[in-house]
Scaffold this motif. Structure first.
Motif, PDB file in Angstrom:
ATOM      1  N   UNK A 263       5.073 -11.593  10.489  1.00  0.00           N
ATOM      2  CA  UNK A 263       4.559 -10.846  11.629  1.00  0.00           C
ATOM      3  C   UNK A 263       5.558  -9.818  12.140  1.00  0.00           C
ATOM      4  N   UNK A 264       6.852 -10.097  11.967  1.00  0.00           N
ATOM      5  CA  UNK A 264       7.870  -9.201  12.514  1.00  0.00           C
ATOM      6  C   UNK A 264       9.120  -9.242  11.626  1.00  0.00           C
ATOM      7  N   UNK A 265       8.901  -9.263  10.315  1.00  0.00           N
ATOM      8  CA  UNK A 265      10.019  -9.388   9.392  1.00  0.00           C
ATOM      9  C   UNK A 265      10.614  -8.052   9.010  1.00  0.00           C
ATOM     10  N   UNK A 266      11.626  -8.061   8.143  1.00  0.00           N
ATOM     11  CA  UNK A 266      12.232  -6.808   7.675  1.00  0.00           C
ATOM     12  C   UNK A 266      11.175  -5.919   7.031  1.00  0.00           C
ATOM     13  N   UNK A 267      11.268  -4.613   7.270  1.00  0.00           N
ATOM     14  CA  UNK A 267      10.251  -3.673   6.801  1.00  0.00           C
ATOM     15  C   UNK A 267      10.804  -2.778   5.691  1.00  0.00           C
ATOM     16  N   UNK A 268      10.058  -2.681   4.600  1.00  0.00           N
ATOM     17  CA  UNK A 268      10.407  -1.730   3.546  1.00  0.00           C
ATOM     18  C   UNK A 268      10.023  -0.323   3.961  1.00  0.00           C
ATOM     19  N   UNK A 269       9.106  -0.231   4.953  1.00  0.00           N
ATOM     20  CA  UNK A 269       8.678   1.056   5.505  1.00  0.00           C
ATOM     21  C   UNK A 269       8.887   1.015   7.010  1.00  0.00           C
ATOM     22  N   UNK A 270       9.496   2.064   7.569  1.00  0.00           N
ATOM     23  CA  UNK A 270       9.620   2.133   9.028  1.00  0.00           C
ATOM     24  C   UNK A 270       9.115   3.453   9.587  1.00  0.00           C
ATOM     25  N   UNK A 271       8.578   4.325   8.707  1.00  0.00           N
ATOM     26  CA  UNK A 271       8.090   5.634   9.136  1.00  0.00           C
ATOM     27  C   UNK A 271       6.810   5.975   8.384  1.00  0.00           C
ATOM     28  N   UNK A 272       5.798   6.427   9.120  1.00  0.00           N
ATOM     29  CA  UNK A 272       4.582   6.919   8.464  1.00  0.00           C
ATOM     30  C   UNK A 272       4.310   8.345   8.933  1.00  0.00           C
ATOM     31  N   UNK A 273       3.831   9.161   7.991  1.00  0.00           N
ATOM     32  CA  UNK A 273       3.542  10.575   8.262  1.00  0.00           C
ATOM     33  C   UNK A 273       2.159  10.864   7.695  1.00  0.00           C
ATOM     34  N   UNK A 274       1.260  11.363   8.543  1.00  0.00           N
ATOM     35  CA  UNK A 274      -0.150  11.497   8.162  1.00  0.00           C
ATOM     36  C   UNK A 274      -0.669  12.890   8.501  1.00  0.00           C
ATOM     37  N   UNK A 275      -1.560  13.395   7.659  1.00  0.00           N
ATOM     38  CA  UNK A 275      -2.201  14.686   7.905  1.00  0.00           C
ATOM     39  C   UNK A 275      -3.679  14.442   8.201  1.00  0.00           C
ATOM     40  N   UNK A 276      -4.080  14.619   9.467  1.00  0.00           N
ATOM     41  CA  UNK A 276      -5.422  14.211   9.872  1.00  0.00           C
ATOM     42  C   UNK A 276      -6.346  15.309  10.352  1.00  0.00           C
ATOM     43  N   UNK A 277      -5.921  16.568  10.277  1.00  0.00           N
ATOM     44  CA  UNK A 277      -6.769  17.678  10.703  1.00  0.00           C
ATOM     45  C   UNK A 277      -7.325  18.371   9.456  1.00  0.00           C
TER      46      UNK A 277
END
Length: 346
Positions: free
Chosen positions: A111-125
């Motif tokens: 639920x709150x363990x080490x993350x391999x990803x900490x950033x997300x970038x999305x194109x939604x328009x």
């Protein structure tokens, strides 16, 4: 012969009465939450970030504030965070930024363990993104408390967000009575967390302090649960202060997510820079404030100690409050982590 009464009329009146009761109930809850922080005010600055009204996610895939299911998944519009990619957006697409955010969270163990990803970038328009529409880039920062920013501004087509796993996103709130370790909520309040990180980078917080302290009284137990049939205050079970560094300009803070206020929750009062740490569970305040972090449970004794310091009575907006006789200065501090254990940075 008199006219027969329309059978639909009683139902219509009953509906109107129920609607009126609902409006009155909501108003009472809002009023109670507002009077608890009588003199909260001021404007809050967020550095170079442009504040966007509404959900900063490029779309409205979830309910208000993205917490209908108890989960936050918000980002900052017109911002592109950089960093090594763990998932390439050209081959990884979603219909919403929420899906992209959840894909990043799924790369955390437990639920709150080490993350391999900490950033997300999305194109939604669709119009602005063109062939890039739906692209979801998942990244890992070298320093999650100082994320690598590629560019920001109205011409940037990307929406970016951060995810903090176990032992990540923890900062220190240092006082003369000890340092409270704070877990930040960038997925619930990305603009607020961005401001906190910028303020921490100043390495000083002249003017930051606690100035109000109210214990739990007899209205909440030691776990923060409300005692049945007891009032909700005063006292309101909180310590209140300001996070405005002298010489730093402020603008109005945006309304962000507000999960239920629990013991340890840190939230803005109004639009900031006034903030509070709750010493109890305040379910009656749900959605009234922007919550941007929480005190780790083992450090709540420090908040309780501040709440017991000598106070004097004042009246704010016709509400009796307890103000500290001597304000308690505070400083934001970077925290080093080792195997999930937080330690102050030397």
């Amino acid at each position: 012969m008199g006219r027969k009464q329309n059978d639909a009329e009683p139902g219509r009146y009953a509906t109107l009465i129920l609607l009126l009761i609902g409006v009155i109930s909501c108003t009472l809850v809002y009023t109670l939450a507002t009077v608890a922080f009588g003199s909260g005010g001021g404007n809050l600055g967020f550095g170079s970030l442009k504040l966007i009204d509404g959900v900063g996610s490029g779309d409205n895939a979830e309910g208000e504030f993205g917490v209908e299911s108890g989960e936050c998944c918000r980002g900052v519009d017109n911002l592109e965070l950089w960093g090594p990619a763990v998932k390439w957006g050209t081959d990884f697409k979603f219909n919403s930024s929420v899906g992209c955010c959840r894909a990043c969270k799924a790369m955390c163990s437990g639920n709150d363990g080490p993350c391999l990803c900490d950033t997300w970038v999305y194109c939604g328009n669709k119009e602005a993104c063109g062939s890039k529409f739906g692209e979801c880039w998942l990244k890992k920062q070298k320093d999650s408390l100082a994320p690598d920013r590629q560019e920001a501004g109205q011409t940037v087509i990307w929406t970016s967000g951060l995810v903090y796993g176990k032992g990540e996103g923890i900062i220190g709130l240092e006082t003369e009575y000890g340092t409270m370790h704070i877990k930040l909520y960038p997925d619930c309040a990305p603009y607020s967390v961005s401001y906190i990180l910028e303020l921490m980078a100043l390495r000083h917080c002249a003017g930051c302090q606690f100035h109000r302290a109210e214990g739990r009284g007899q209205f909440w137990d030691s776990q923060g649960s409300h005692v049945p049939n007891a009032p909700f205050g005063p006292p309101f079970a909180l310590i209140q202060g300001t996070l405005e560094a002298q010489g730093t300009p402020f603008r109005k803070a945006p309304k962000e997510a507000c999960p239920t206020i629990k013991r340890g929750t840190i939230a803005w009062v109004g639009s900031g820079p006034e903030f509070f740490i709750s010493l109890a569970n305040h379910e009656e305040w749900r959605r009234d404030y922007t919550a941007f972090g929480s005190v780790l449970p083992e450090d709540m004794s420090i908040a309780e100690r501040i709440a017991q310091l000598p106070t004097k009575s004042e009246v704010w907006n016709n509400v009796n409050v307890s103000v500290l006789e001597k304000p308690v200065p505070l400083v934001l501090q970077r925290i080093k982590t080792s195997n999930g254990d937080a330690k102050g940075e030397s």
